[in-house]
Motif scaffolding. Sequence first.
Motif, PDB file in Angstrom:
ATOM      1  N   PRO A   1      22.720 -11.326  54.524  1.00  0.00           N
ATOM      2  CA  PRO A   1      21.533 -12.047  54.983  1.00  0.00           C
ATOM      3  C   PRO A   1      21.322 -11.914  56.494  1.00  0.00           C
ATOM      4  O   PRO A   1      22.254 -11.640  57.238  1.00  0.00           O
ATOM      5  CB  PRO A   1      21.815 -13.486  54.584  1.00  0.00           C
ATOM      6  CG  PRO A   1      23.296 -13.569  54.401  1.00  0.00           C
ATOM      7  CD  PRO A   1      23.763 -12.181  54.050  1.00  0.00           C
ATOM      8  N   ASP A   2      20.108 -12.135  56.892  1.00  0.00           N
ATOM      9  CA  ASP A   2      19.718 -12.070  58.307  1.00  0.00           C
ATOM     10  C   ASP A   2      18.982 -13.369  58.638  1.00  0.00           C
ATOM     11  O   ASP A   2      17.759 -13.415  58.655  1.00  0.00           O
ATOM     12  CB  ASP A   2      18.835 -10.851  58.532  1.00  0.00           C
ATOM     13  CG  ASP A   2      18.407 -10.674  59.974  1.00  0.00           C
ATOM     14  OD1 ASP A   2      18.917 -11.399  60.855  1.00  0.00           O
ATOM     15  OD2 ASP A   2      17.550  -9.822  60.228  1.00  0.00           O
ATOM     16  N   PHE A   3      19.724 -14.430  58.892  1.00  0.00           N
ATOM     17  CA  PHE A   3      19.166 -15.765  59.074  1.00  0.00           C
ATOM     18  C   PHE A   3      18.103 -15.814  60.166  1.00  0.00           C
ATOM     19  O   PHE A   3      17.072 -16.436  60.016  1.00  0.00           O
ATOM     20  CB  PHE A   3      20.281 -16.771  59.381  1.00  0.00           C
ATOM     21  CG  PHE A   3      19.802 -18.177  59.544  1.00  0.00           C
ATOM     22  CD1 PHE A   3      19.570 -18.975  58.436  1.00  0.00           C
ATOM     23  CD2 PHE A   3      19.558 -18.707  60.802  1.00  0.00           C
ATOM     24  CE1 PHE A   3      19.112 -20.265  58.574  1.00  0.00           C
ATOM     25  CE2 PHE A   3      19.090 -20.001  60.953  1.00  0.00           C
ATOM     26  CZ  PHE A   3      18.868 -20.785  59.836  1.00  0.00           C
ATOM     27  N   ASP A   4      18.342 -15.143  61.304  1.00  0.00           N
ATOM     28  CA  ASP A   4      17.413 -15.227  62.430  1.00  0.00           C
ATOM     29  C   ASP A   4      16.347 -14.132  62.412  1.00  0.00           C
ATOM     30  O   ASP A   4      15.530 -14.038  63.320  1.00  0.00           O
ATOM     31  CB  ASP A   4      18.159 -15.220  63.751  1.00  0.00           C
ATOM     32  CG  ASP A   4      19.051 -14.003  63.944  1.00  0.00           C
ATOM     33  OD1 ASP A   4      18.993 -13.058  63.128  1.00  0.00           O
ATOM     34  OD2 ASP A   4      19.823 -14.002  64.916  1.00  0.00           O
ATOM     35  N   ASP A   5      16.362 -13.281  61.381  1.00  0.00           N
ATOM     36  CA  ASP A   5      15.342 -12.251  61.180  1.00  0.00           C
ATOM     37  C   ASP A   5      15.187 -11.328  62.396  1.00  0.00           C
ATOM     38  O   ASP A   5      14.073 -10.985  62.796  1.00  0.00           O
ATOM     39  CB  ASP A   5      14.002 -12.911  60.826  1.00  0.00           C
ATOM     40  CG  ASP A   5      13.058 -11.952  60.145  1.00  0.00           C
ATOM     41  OD1 ASP A   5      13.532 -11.039  59.443  1.00  0.00           O
ATOM     42  OD2 ASP A   5      11.838 -12.089  60.340  1.00  0.00           O
ATOM     43  N   ASP A  15      30.770 -10.244  63.824  1.00  0.00           N
ATOM     44  CA  ASP A  15      31.973  -9.403  63.863  1.00  0.00           C
ATOM     45  C   ASP A  15      31.872  -8.167  64.750  1.00  0.00           C
ATOM     46  O   ASP A  15      32.852  -7.745  65.339  1.00  0.00           O
ATOM     47  CB  ASP A  15      32.329  -8.949  62.447  1.00  0.00           C
ATOM     48  CG  ASP A  15      32.664 -10.112  61.528  1.00  0.00           C
ATOM     49  OD1 ASP A  15      33.083 -11.173  62.034  1.00  0.00           O
ATOM     50  OD2 ASP A  15      32.497  -9.968  60.304  1.00  0.00           O
ATOM     51  N   VAL A  16      30.685  -7.578  64.843  1.00  0.00           N
ATOM     52  CA  VAL A  16      30.544  -6.304  65.555  1.00  0.00           C
ATOM     53  C   VAL A  16      29.906  -6.475  66.933  1.00  0.00           C
ATOM     54  O   VAL A  16      30.406  -5.942  67.923  1.00  0.00           O
ATOM     55  CB  VAL A  16      29.704  -5.309  64.712  1.00  0.00           C
ATOM     56  CG1 VAL A  16      29.472  -4.013  65.476  1.00  0.00           C
ATOM     57  CG2 VAL A  16      30.364  -5.045  63.373  1.00  0.00           C
ATOM     58  N   TYR A  17      28.813  -7.238  67.003  1.00  0.00           N
ATOM     59  CA  TYR A  17      28.035  -7.301  68.238  1.00  0.00           C
ATOM     60  C   TYR A  17      28.307  -8.527  69.094  1.00  0.00           C
ATOM     61  O   TYR A  17      27.813  -8.617  70.218  1.00  0.00           O
ATOM     62  CB  TYR A  17      26.535  -7.225  67.911  1.00  0.00           C
ATOM     63  CG  TYR A  17      26.178  -5.950  67.191  1.00  0.00           C
ATOM     64  CD1 TYR A  17      26.257  -4.727  67.833  1.00  0.00           C
ATOM     65  CD2 TYR A  17      25.798  -5.970  65.857  1.00  0.00           C
ATOM     66  CE1 TYR A  17      25.956  -3.553  67.178  1.00  0.00           C
ATOM     67  CE2 TYR A  17      25.492  -4.797  65.190  1.00  0.00           C
ATOM     68  CZ  TYR A  17      25.577  -3.588  65.861  1.00  0.00           C
ATOM     69  OH  TYR A  17      25.278  -2.426  65.199  1.00  0.00           O
ATOM     70  N   ASN A  18      29.083  -9.476  68.576  1.00  0.00           N
ATOM     71  CA  ASN A  18      29.406 -10.703  69.314  1.00  0.00           C
ATOM     72  C   ASN A  18      28.140 -11.461  69.729  1.00  0.00           C
ATOM     73  O   ASN A  18      28.018 -11.924  70.857  1.00  0.00           O
ATOM     74  CB  ASN A  18      30.287 -10.396  70.524  1.00  0.00           C
ATOM     75  CG  ASN A  18      30.957 -11.627  71.063  1.00  0.00           C
ATOM     76  OD1 ASN A  18      31.274 -12.547  70.319  1.00  0.00           O
ATOM     77  ND2 ASN A  18      31.173 -11.664  72.364  1.00  0.00           N
ATOM     78  N   THR A  19      27.182 -11.520  68.803  1.00  0.00           N
ATOM     79  CA  THR A  19      25.936 -12.231  69.050  1.00  0.00           C
ATOM     80  C   THR A  19      25.824 -13.424  68.107  1.00  0.00           C
ATOM     81  O   THR A  19      26.605 -13.567  67.171  1.00  0.00           O
ATOM     82  CB  THR A  19      24.718 -11.304  68.858  1.00  0.00           C
ATOM     83  OG1 THR A  19      24.750 -10.737  67.548  1.00  0.00           O
ATOM     84  CG2 THR A  19      24.700 -10.204  69.908  1.00  0.00           C
ATOM     85  N   ASP A  20      24.853 -14.259  68.343  1.00  0.00           N
ATOM     86  CA  ASP A  20      24.651 -15.477  67.576  1.00  0.00           C
ATOM     87  C   ASP A  20      23.765 -15.189  66.361  1.00  0.00           C
ATOM     88  O   ASP A  20      22.593 -14.849  66.530  1.00  0.00           O
ATOM     89  CB  ASP A  20      23.997 -16.537  68.464  1.00  0.00           C
ATOM     90  CG  ASP A  20      23.825 -17.867  67.794  1.00  0.00           C
ATOM     91  OD1 ASP A  20      24.083 -17.986  66.581  1.00  0.00           O
ATOM     92  OD2 ASP A  20      23.420 -18.817  68.493  1.00  0.00           O
ATOM     93  N   PRO A  21      24.285 -15.318  65.140  1.00  0.00           N
ATOM     94  CA  PRO A  21      23.486 -14.992  63.960  1.00  0.00           C
ATOM     95  C   PRO A  21      22.347 -15.964  63.673  1.00  0.00           C
ATOM     96  O   PRO A  21      21.538 -15.700  62.794  1.00  0.00           O
ATOM     97  CB  PRO A  21      24.508 -14.997  62.820  1.00  0.00           C
ATOM     98  CG  PRO A  21      25.655 -15.769  63.314  1.00  0.00           C
ATOM     99  CD  PRO A  21      25.659 -15.651  64.808  1.00  0.00           C
ATOM    100  N   VAL A  22      22.233 -17.051  64.418  1.00  0.00           N
ATOM    101  CA  VAL A  22      21.105 -17.969  64.214  1.00  0.00           C
ATOM    102  C   VAL A  22      20.107 -17.905  65.366  1.00  0.00           C
ATOM    103  O   VAL A  22      19.133 -18.642  65.389  1.00  0.00           O
ATOM    104  CB  VAL A  22      21.568 -19.426  63.972  1.00  0.00           C
ATOM    105  CG1 VAL A  22      22.391 -19.523  62.703  1.00  0.00           C
ATOM    106  CG2 VAL A  22      22.330 -19.963  65.149  1.00  0.00           C
ATOM    107  N   SER A  23      20.333 -17.013  66.330  1.00  0.00           N
ATOM    108  CA  SER A  23      19.406 -16.815  67.445  1.00  0.00           C
ATOM    109  C   SER A  23      18.981 -15.354  67.463  1.00  0.00           C
ATOM    110  O   SER A  23      19.833 -14.464  67.521  1.00  0.00           O
ATOM    111  CB  SER A  23      20.070 -17.174  68.776  1.00  0.00           C
ATOM    112  OG  SER A  23      19.239 -16.807  69.859  1.00  0.00           O
ATOM    113  N   ASN A  24      17.686 -15.078  67.442  1.00  0.00           N
ATOM    114  CA  ASN A  24      17.245 -13.688  67.422  1.00  0.00           C
ATOM    115  C   ASN A  24      17.316 -13.013  68.795  1.00  0.00           C
ATOM    116  O   ASN A  24      17.131 -11.822  68.927  1.00  0.00           O
ATOM    117  CB  ASN A  24      15.851 -13.546  66.811  1.00  0.00           C
ATOM    118  CG  ASN A  24      14.792 -14.317  67.548  1.00  0.00           C
ATOM    119  OD1 ASN A  24      14.978 -14.725  68.680  1.00  0.00           O
ATOM    120  ND2 ASN A  24      13.670 -14.523  66.886  1.00  0.00           N
TER     121      ASN A  24
END
Length: 74
Positions: A1-5, A15-24
């Motif tokens: 899934p891609d919660f933040d689209d 795991d890979v990019y060290n980014t926030d999966p709820v912030s685009n």
Amino acid sequence: PDFDDDGLLDGEEADVYNTDPVSNDSDFDGLFDGDEVLVYGTGPADSDTDDDGITDGDELYVYLTDPLDPDSHP
């Protein structure tokens, strides 16, 4: 899934990019995380990929410079 689209899968963001999966836009530079990885080649967790003091978003949309080259000029 891609919660933040933003174009990156949530697992990849964590795991890979060290980014926030709820912030685009995890680094608040005006660019979607997915665009940074898939289109521009900039760092989605680093708002100034080339460390020149100008955010990646401003380089692309305001100054028309290269966010990967600290010596680029308009």
